[in-house]
Design a protein around this motif. Structure first.
Motif: not given
Length: 164
Positions: A42-43, A48-54
């Protein structure tokens, strides 16, 4: 009974199960590890403001579900049996093992419990022999049973050793 199960199911044995508290302890440790991974993911996603990391947050959730199921099976497959001349300890579902420890070969018996085990009310008995290959441990015993087994194994070991 299939032929491949015979080494793991002796005829004259009444298996004693270990406590389900062991599975609870293992599940709590897995949950803590998965929580740490989820926080890190989550951090990284926020920084990184990257949506796919969620989407990677599914990994600790799946890991926790799988490990919870697995720990239950492992604990149900663990057991021990006291026979006249030896102690048998079995474990494993996919990779099974059975250890036979003759009472006369035992040198000493330990009872151990870490902080989480004490909080949940279980402990482990460790049997030591001259050969490390025949050492055995039984995790997940309630303290009264661990003390009873320790005393019984120690007395049986002394009696067998005296008879040599």
């Amino acid at each position: 009974m299939p032929l491949h199960d015979e080494p793991f199911t002796p005829d004259d044995v009444e298996w004693r199960p270990v406590s389900d508290r062991l599975a609870t302890g293992r599940r709590l440790i897995a949950a803590a590890c998965c929580l740490v991974v989820a926080i890190v993911v989550a951090l990284v996603a926020v920084l990184t403001s990257t949506a796919w990391v969620y989407a990677l947050l599914l990994l600790p959730v799946v890991a926790l579900g799988w490990s919870s199921w697995l720990f239950g099976r492992q604990v149900r497959a663990t057991g021990y049996a006291e026979r006249e001349d030896d102690l048998l300890v079995r474990r494993g579902v996919m990779f099974r093992s059975i250890v036979v420890v003759p009472y006369g070969r035992m040198q000493f018996v330990d009872v151990q419990a870490g902080p989480l085990a004490r909080l949940l009310g279980y402990s482990a008995v460790q049997l030591h022999t001259a050969s490390p290959g025949t050492d055995a441990h039984i995790d997940g015993l309630v303290p009264d049973e661990a003390a009873r087994l320790r005393d019984r194994l120690a007395s049986r070991g002394e009696a067998r050793l005296a008879g040599l």
